[in-house]
Write a protein that holds these residues in place. Structure first.
Motif, short mmCIF file in Angstrom:
data_model
loop_
_atom_site.label_atom_id
_atom_site.label_comp_id
_atom_site.label_asym_id
_atom_site.label_seq_id
_atom_site.Cartn_x
_atom_site.Cartn_y
_atom_site.Cartn_z
N ALA A 33 30.69 37.80 -45.88
CA ALA A 33 29.69 36.79 -45.52
C ALA A 33 28.36 37.12 -46.19
N ALA A 34 27.99 38.40 -46.25
CA ALA A 34 26.75 38.81 -46.90
C ALA A 34 26.80 38.49 -48.41
N ALA A 35 27.92 38.82 -49.05
CA ALA A 35 28.07 38.55 -50.48
C ALA A 35 28.02 37.04 -50.74
N ASP A 36 28.72 36.27 -49.93
CA ASP A 36 28.73 34.82 -50.13
C ASP A 36 27.39 34.18 -49.81
N ALA A 37 26.65 34.73 -48.85
CA ALA A 37 25.32 34.22 -48.54
C ALA A 37 24.39 34.41 -49.74
N MET A 38 24.54 35.54 -50.42
CA MET A 38 23.73 35.77 -51.62
C MET A 38 24.11 34.77 -52.72
N ARG A 39 25.40 34.51 -52.86
CA ARG A 39 25.84 33.51 -53.85
C ARG A 39 25.32 32.12 -53.47
N ASP A 40 25.32 31.81 -52.17
CA ASP A 40 24.82 30.51 -51.71
C ASP A 40 23.40 30.26 -52.21
N GLN A 41 22.61 31.32 -52.30
CA GLN A 41 21.21 31.19 -52.70
C GLN A 41 21.01 31.41 -54.20
N GLY A 42 22.10 31.37 -54.96
CA GLY A 42 22.01 31.38 -56.41
C GLY A 42 21.94 32.74 -57.06
N LEU A 43 22.20 33.81 -56.31
CA LEU A 43 22.19 35.14 -56.90
C LEU A 43 23.48 35.38 -57.66
N ALA A 44 23.36 36.04 -58.80
CA ALA A 44 24.53 36.48 -59.56
C ALA A 44 24.88 37.87 -59.05
N ILE A 45 26.08 38.03 -58.52
CA ILE A 45 26.49 39.32 -57.97
C ILE A 45 26.83 40.26 -59.12
N THR A 46 26.15 41.40 -59.15
CA THR A 46 26.39 42.39 -60.19
C THR A 46 27.21 43.57 -59.69
N THR A 47 27.15 43.84 -58.39
CA THR A 47 27.92 44.92 -57.77
C THR A 47 28.44 44.44 -56.43
#
Length: 124
Positions: A33-47
């Motif tokens: 949920a934390a990773a997807d919340a970051m994606r929801d706000q347009g962050l590119a996941i690097t790790t």
């Protein structure tokens, strides 16, 4: 030929029976949920390392880290941190996205904190 097929089938069943999942479903749900919340706000996941409980993402030069930790009492703590914030509302939006993804359980049995520059820290 039939004996070989039966033997292989039996060996496969024995091997699969030995597979056991020892993870914590509450931790896993909070982590993703934390990773997807970051994606929801347009962050590119690097790790994204579930074993370490760490997700790192970037957006417009801002780096945000989510730390997911199992507490001694069994609850899960999720904390979002940003070293510098060009977008001062970013952590708050990520937190709201996390709450939506966790649904009715948000705030129950988990502890979440936000941190940014100037030592801003709050738990809900």
């Amino acid at each position: 030929m039939m004996r070989v097929r039966n033997a292989l089938g039996f060996a496969a069943m024995v091997a699969l029976a030995g597979c056991t999942y020892y993870g914590n479903p509450a931790f896993d749900r909070s982590f993703y949920a934390a990773a997807d919340a970051m994606r929801d706000q347009g962050l590119a996941i690097t790790t994204q390392e579930p074993g370490a409980g760490t997700v790192v993402g970037t957006k417009d030069g801002d780096a945000v880290t989510a730390s997911v930790r199992q507490q001694a009492d069994g609850s899960v703590r999720v904390e979002f941190n940003a070293a510098s914030q060009r977008d001062p509302g970013l952590l708050d939006r990520i937190s709201r996205s996390y709450d939506r993804r966790m649904g009715a359980e948000a705030g129950r049995g988990s502890s979440r904190g936000l941190q940014g520059t100037a030592g801003l820290s709050r738990s809900r």
